[in-house]
Design a protein around this motif. Structure first.
Motif, PDB file in Angstrom:
ATOM      1  N   ASP A  21      23.909  36.623  -0.209  1.00  0.00           N
ATOM      2  CA  ASP A  21      24.844  37.138  -1.156  1.00  0.00           C
ATOM      3  C   ASP A  21      26.134  36.189  -0.972  1.00  0.00           C
ATOM      4  OD1 ASP A  21      23.164  39.146  -2.192  1.00  0.00           O
ATOM      5  OD2 ASP A  21      23.723  40.567  -0.469  1.00  0.00           O
ATOM      6  N   VAL A  22      26.031  35.554   0.128  1.00  0.00           N
ATOM      7  CA  VAL A  22      27.446  34.712   0.306  1.00  0.00           C
ATOM      8  C   VAL A  22      27.537  33.239   0.020  1.00  0.00           C
ATOM      9  CG1 VAL A  22      28.355  36.583   2.060  1.00  0.00           C
ATOM     10  CG2 VAL A  22      26.956  34.358   2.900  1.00  0.00           C
ATOM     11  N   VAL A  23      26.084  32.556  -0.275  1.00  0.00           N
ATOM     12  CA  VAL A  23      26.212  31.223  -0.434  1.00  0.00           C
ATOM     13  C   VAL A  23      26.258  30.823  -1.840  1.00  0.00           C
ATOM     14  CG1 VAL A  23      24.538  30.730   1.547  1.00  0.00           C
ATOM     15  CG2 VAL A  23      23.564  31.217  -0.469  1.00  0.00           C
ATOM     16  N   SER A  24      26.635  29.568  -2.270  1.00  0.00           N
ATOM     17  CA  SER A  24      26.822  29.312  -3.525  1.00  0.00           C
ATOM     18  C   SER A  24      26.430  27.815  -3.862  1.00  0.00           C
ATOM     19  CB  SER A  24      28.184  29.554  -4.218  1.00  0.00           C
ATOM     20  OG  SER A  24      28.970  28.353  -3.702  1.00  0.00           O
ATOM     21  N   PRO A  25      26.068  27.366  -5.190  1.00  0.00           N
ATOM     22  CA  PRO A  25      25.948  25.958  -5.532  1.00  0.00           C
ATOM     23  C   PRO A  25      27.277  25.230  -5.181  1.00  0.00           C
ATOM     24  CG  PRO A  25      25.520  27.354  -7.288  1.00  0.00           C
ATOM     25  CD  PRO A  25      26.311  28.281  -6.434  1.00  0.00           C
ATOM     26  N   PRO A  26      27.149  23.881  -5.124  1.00  0.00           N
ATOM     27  CA  PRO A  26      28.414  23.055  -4.614  1.00  0.00           C
ATOM     28  C   PRO A  26      29.591  23.469  -5.981  1.00  0.00           C
ATOM     29  CG  PRO A  26      26.679  21.682  -4.957  1.00  0.00           C
ATOM     30  CD  PRO A  26      25.947  22.885  -5.286  1.00  0.00           C
ATOM     31  N   ARG A  41      30.061  39.145  -6.064  1.00  0.00           N
ATOM     32  CA  ARG A  41      28.828  39.331  -5.368  1.00  0.00           C
ATOM     33  C   ARG A  41      29.057  39.896  -4.053  1.00  0.00           C
ATOM     34  NH1 ARG A  41      24.503  34.492  -5.680  1.00  0.00           N
ATOM     35  NH2 ARG A  41      24.478  35.298  -7.976  1.00  0.00           N
ATOM     36  N   ASP A  42      29.881  39.263  -3.579  1.00  0.00           N
ATOM     37  CA  ASP A  42      30.170  39.891  -2.091  1.00  0.00           C
ATOM     38  C   ASP A  42      31.532  39.411  -1.403  1.00  0.00           C
ATOM     39  OD1 ASP A  42      30.013  39.397   1.288  1.00  0.00           O
ATOM     40  OD2 ASP A  42      28.166  40.430   0.718  1.00  0.00           O
ATOM     41  N   PRO A  43      32.220  40.295  -1.009  1.00  0.00           N
ATOM     42  CA  PRO A  43      33.623  39.778  -0.425  1.00  0.00           C
ATOM     43  C   PRO A  43      33.797  38.675   0.475  1.00  0.00           C
ATOM     44  CG  PRO A  43      32.963  42.082   0.681  1.00  0.00           C
ATOM     45  CD  PRO A  43      31.759  41.766  -0.501  1.00  0.00           C
ATOM     46  N   ASN A  45      31.599  36.014   0.168  1.00  0.00           N
ATOM     47  CA  ASN A  45      31.051  34.853  -0.443  1.00  0.00           C
ATOM     48  C   ASN A  45      32.072  33.637  -0.243  1.00  0.00           C
ATOM     49  OD1 ASN A  45      30.480  32.784  -2.846  1.00  0.00           O
ATOM     50  ND2 ASN A  45      28.924  34.468  -3.018  1.00  0.00           N
ATOM     51  N   VAL A  46      31.330  32.473   0.032  1.00  0.00           N
ATOM     52  CA  VAL A  46      31.859  31.236   0.301  1.00  0.00           C
ATOM     53  C   VAL A  46      32.724  30.791  -0.751  1.00  0.00           C
ATOM     54  CG1 VAL A  46      29.967  29.617  -0.386  1.00  0.00           C
ATOM     55  CG2 VAL A  46      31.466  29.092   1.427  1.00  0.00           C
ATOM     56  N   ILE A  47      32.673  31.316  -2.024  1.00  0.00           N
ATOM     57  CA  ILE A  47      33.453  30.803  -3.168  1.00  0.00           C
ATOM     58  C   ILE A  47      35.063  30.948  -2.736  1.00  0.00           C
ATOM     59  CG2 ILE A  47      33.890  32.885  -4.257  1.00  0.00           C
ATOM     60  CD1 ILE A  47      32.582  29.718  -6.082  1.00  0.00           C
ATOM     61  N   ARG A  48      35.382  32.207  -2.070  1.00  0.00           N
ATOM     62  CA  ARG A  48      36.692  32.351  -1.518  1.00  0.00           C
ATOM     63  C   ARG A  48      37.348  31.266  -0.606  1.00  0.00           C
ATOM     64  NH1 ARG A  48      37.381  38.144  -2.496  1.00  0.00           N
ATOM     65  NH2 ARG A  48      35.536  38.762  -3.451  1.00  0.00           N
ATOM     66  N   LEU A  49      36.342  30.416  -0.075  1.00  0.00           N
ATOM     67  CA  LEU A  49      36.850  29.127   0.594  1.00  0.00           C
ATOM     68  C   LEU A  49      36.773  28.188   0.019  1.00  0.00           C
ATOM     69  CD1 LEU A  49      34.635  29.946   3.935  1.00  0.00           C
ATOM     70  CD2 LEU A  49      37.131  30.807   3.460  1.00  0.00           C
ATOM     71  N   GLU A  50      35.840  27.583  -0.689  1.00  0.00           N
ATOM     72  CA  GLU A  50      35.575  26.625  -1.336  1.00  0.00           C
ATOM     73  C   GLU A  50      36.146  26.238  -2.644  1.00  0.00           C
ATOM     74  OE1 GLU A  50      34.272  23.720  -0.013  1.00  0.00           O
ATOM     75  OE2 GLU A  50      32.993  22.819  -1.502  1.00  0.00           O
ATOM     76  N   LEU A  51      36.542  27.363  -3.260  1.00  0.00           N
ATOM     77  CA  LEU A  51      37.048  27.510  -4.699  1.00  0.00           C
ATOM     78  C   LEU A  51      37.733  28.672  -4.961  1.00  0.00           C
ATOM     79  CD1 LEU A  51      36.879  25.263  -7.104  1.00  0.00           C
ATOM     80  CD2 LEU A  51      34.971  26.643  -8.203  1.00  0.00           C
ATOM     81  N   TRP A  68      37.875  36.084   8.640  1.00  0.00           N
ATOM     82  CA  TRP A  68      36.149  36.012   8.769  1.00  0.00           C
ATOM     83  C   TRP A  68      36.121  35.682  10.298  1.00  0.00           C
ATOM     84  CZ3 TRP A  68      34.118  33.301   3.835  1.00  0.00           C
ATOM     85  CH2 TRP A  68      34.493  34.415   2.786  1.00  0.00           C
ATOM     86  N   ILE A  69      36.336  34.934  10.878  1.00  0.00           N
ATOM     87  CA  ILE A  69      36.282  34.416  12.201  1.00  0.00           C
ATOM     88  C   ILE A  69      36.674  35.520  13.254  1.00  0.00           C
ATOM     89  CG2 ILE A  69      36.846  32.866  14.196  1.00  0.00           C
ATOM     90  CD1 ILE A  69      37.031  30.569  12.170  1.00  0.00           C
ATOM     91  N   LYS A  70      38.008  35.897  13.131  1.00  0.00           N
ATOM     92  CA  LYS A  70      38.670  37.168  13.631  1.00  0.00           C
ATOM     93  C   LYS A  70      37.646  38.404  13.784  1.00  0.00           C
ATOM     94  CE  LYS A  70      42.814  39.810  14.209  1.00  0.00           C
ATOM     95  NZ  LYS A  70      44.120  40.080  13.756  1.00  0.00           N
ATOM     96  N   GLU A  71      37.177  38.946  12.786  1.00  0.00           N
ATOM     97  CA  GLU A  71      36.362  39.901  12.536  1.00  0.00           C
ATOM     98  C   GLU A  71      34.964  39.802  12.847  1.00  0.00           C
ATOM     99  OE1 GLU A  71      34.789  39.705   7.810  1.00  0.00           O
ATOM    100  OE2 GLU A  71      36.820  40.560   8.205  1.00  0.00           O
ATOM    101  N   GLY A  72      34.376  38.425  13.052  1.00  0.00           N
ATOM    102  CA  GLY A  72      33.183  38.116  13.542  1.00  0.00           C
ATOM    103  C   GLY A  72      32.268  37.986  12.532  1.00  0.00           C
ATOM    104  N   SER A  73      32.426  37.857  11.315  1.00  0.00           N
ATOM    105  CA  SER A  73      31.721  37.441  10.118  1.00  0.00           C
ATOM    106  C   SER A  73      31.238  36.036  10.032  1.00  0.00           C
ATOM    107  CB  SER A  73      32.386  37.772   8.854  1.00  0.00           C
ATOM    108  OG  SER A  73      32.711  39.152   8.656  1.00  0.00           O
ATOM    109  N   LEU A  74      31.986  35.327  11.083  1.00  0.00           N
ATOM    110  CA  LEU A  74      31.584  33.787  11.085  1.00  0.00           C
ATOM    111  C   LEU A  74      31.515  33.742  12.696  1.00  0.00           C
ATOM    112  CD1 LEU A  74      33.956  31.773   8.736  1.00  0.00           C
ATOM    113  CD2 LEU A  74      31.434  32.369   8.521  1.00  0.00           C
TER     114      LEU A  74
END
Length: 415
Positions: A21-26, A41-43, A45-51, A68-74
């Motif tokens: 749910d959190v990956v995406s195409p380039p 799709r998901d709060p 999702n990597v789109i919030r970082l990449e684009l 995300w690091i602070k909360e442990g999601s990463l």
């Protein structure tokens, strides 16, 4: 000499996040509509970082990543790791193949060293965007894609054994046409295997398949920030161009929007410079085109004659670039006969770029067009021959399929 090394990746925490749910195409193949669908799709999702689509996308990406690091999601991997990454998919011909590769970091260097070779030219706007993201985040969220030429398949044999382990990630991606690509990732940390990979890549040239803008951005960033540890490296996915899964799709052309275009005058000019064969059906035209080595383009016109196969009439230059079908199409047909300028081609003003015949048919059903040009795939050997000459292919010459997923692992530096 290339320096390819394992790294301590940052990854999504599988206990808190569902990876599919959190990956995406380039980022550079995502439409505006797709970007919003990934947001929904998901709060996480990597789109919030990449684009990111906020007013200040770069600061927002940094704040989101930190949260995300602070909360442990990463989470961070404690051990330097090569991430073996396999993609299993069907080719357009229906054959199931697997592209085998490895994610690691490569020390960046100027193209002039000859260690890393490009095949496409870049545009300043795209590099400005990626540089701003690097400046804000000190993180590379998606790998570039490089190829090595290992005819002995040592690379492939070195990484195959890792697949007996349990994978870090196993994600099925559904493509817009409904087909699926399986993305599987394993950790490779065994010292002898790590050393073998490092030594192998040190003896190889790396050909950039995808990611020219990000590579050149990383070179510029490294030069500007020598104080940041690890900023002189870029996350890269390396695969063997001799592997079964190295698939390059053709990129066809649809010419549209030329009000002065006259199909019959165009065809008359073609016949002056090329050998032209008219076929009565697409089936006959495709069969002839794919089996005839001399033909370099199949043209579909909106009116009769619809199907025209074009081949070179005269002996062409021995230059690898000038032997490319896409080069001949651009220089000798689109420019010389259709009258397009390089600026129009660069800006995609009058061209659409489908990769498959179904995509082509869909475009033609929705778009009035002047002519459609069907091309054969560029072979890996053709690409490396052009880059070895120091030349650049025309825009949209290659389409490496499938695309890598963004979000499987991140590379943080400077900490």
């Amino acid at each position: 000499m290339n320096s390819f090394t394992p790294f301590n990746g940052t990854r999504y925490n599988p206990k808190l996040v569902t990876l599919k749910d959190v990956v995406s195409p380039p980022y550079d193949v995502i439409s505006a509509e797709q970007r919003e669908s990934f947001y929904e799709r998901d709060p996480h999702n990597v789109i919030r970082l990449e684009l990111n689509h906020d007013v200040d996308p770069y600061t927002s990406a940094r704040q989101t990543f930190d949260q995300w690091i602070k909360e442990g999601s990463l989470i961070h991997d404690d051990t330097p790791t090569f991430y073996v990454y396999y993609q299993t998919f069907q080719t357009p011909d229906g054959e199931q193949v697997t592209r085998r590769g490895v994610l690691g970091t490569l020390k960046v260097s100027a193209y002039s060293t000859g260690d890393v070779l490009p095949h496409e030219q870049t545009l300043p706007k795209a590099k400005k965007d990626r540089l701003a993201l690097l400046e804000a985040t000190h993180t590379q969220f998606s790998p570039i894609f490089g190829l090595i030429d290992d005819q002995a398949l040592i690379f492939d044999h070195t990484i195959d054994g890792v697949t007996a382990q349990s994978p870090l990630a196993d994600v099925f991606e559904t493509l817009p046409n409904g087909e699926q690509v399986r993305h599987t990732v394993w950790q490779l940390t065994d010292p002898p295997l790590v050393t073998r990979l490092e030594k192998l890549i040190a003896s190889q040239k790396v050909y950039i398949a995808d990611g020219h803008h990000r590579y050149e951005t990383a070179v510029a960033f490294s030069s500007a920030h020598p104080e940041l540890r690890g900023a002189d490296r870029i996350m890269i996915y390396l695969a063997n161009l001799r592997g079964d899964g190295t698939v390059i799709l053709p990129t066809h052309r649809v010419l549209y929007g030329l009000s002065s275009f006259n199909q019959y005058a165009f065809l008359s000019e073609l016949e002056k410079h090329f050998s032209v064969i008219i076929k009565k059906s697409r089936e006959d035209a495709l069969e002839y085109f794919y089996n005839d080595k001399a033909s370099f383009a199949l043209i579909q016109f909106p009116e009769t004659p619809e199907w025209v196969v074009v081949s070179q009439k005269d002996v062409i230059s021995k230059s690898a670039l000038e032997q490319l079908a896409v080069y001949r199409l651009h220089e000798q047909i689109l420019k010389a006969i259709a009258g397009l300028t390089q600026k129009q081609i660069d800006n995609k003003t009058n061209l659409l770029y489908p990769h498959t015949l179904p995509e082509l048919d869909e475009m033609l059903s929705k778009q009035d067009y002047n002519a459609a040009f069907i091309l054969k795939s560029v072979a890996a050997d053709e690409m490396t021959a052009v880059t070895s000459e120091g030349a650049f292919m025309p825009q949209k010459s290659t389409y490496f399929f499938p695309k890598l997923l963004t979000g499987l692992v991140f590379y943080e530096f400077g900490n």
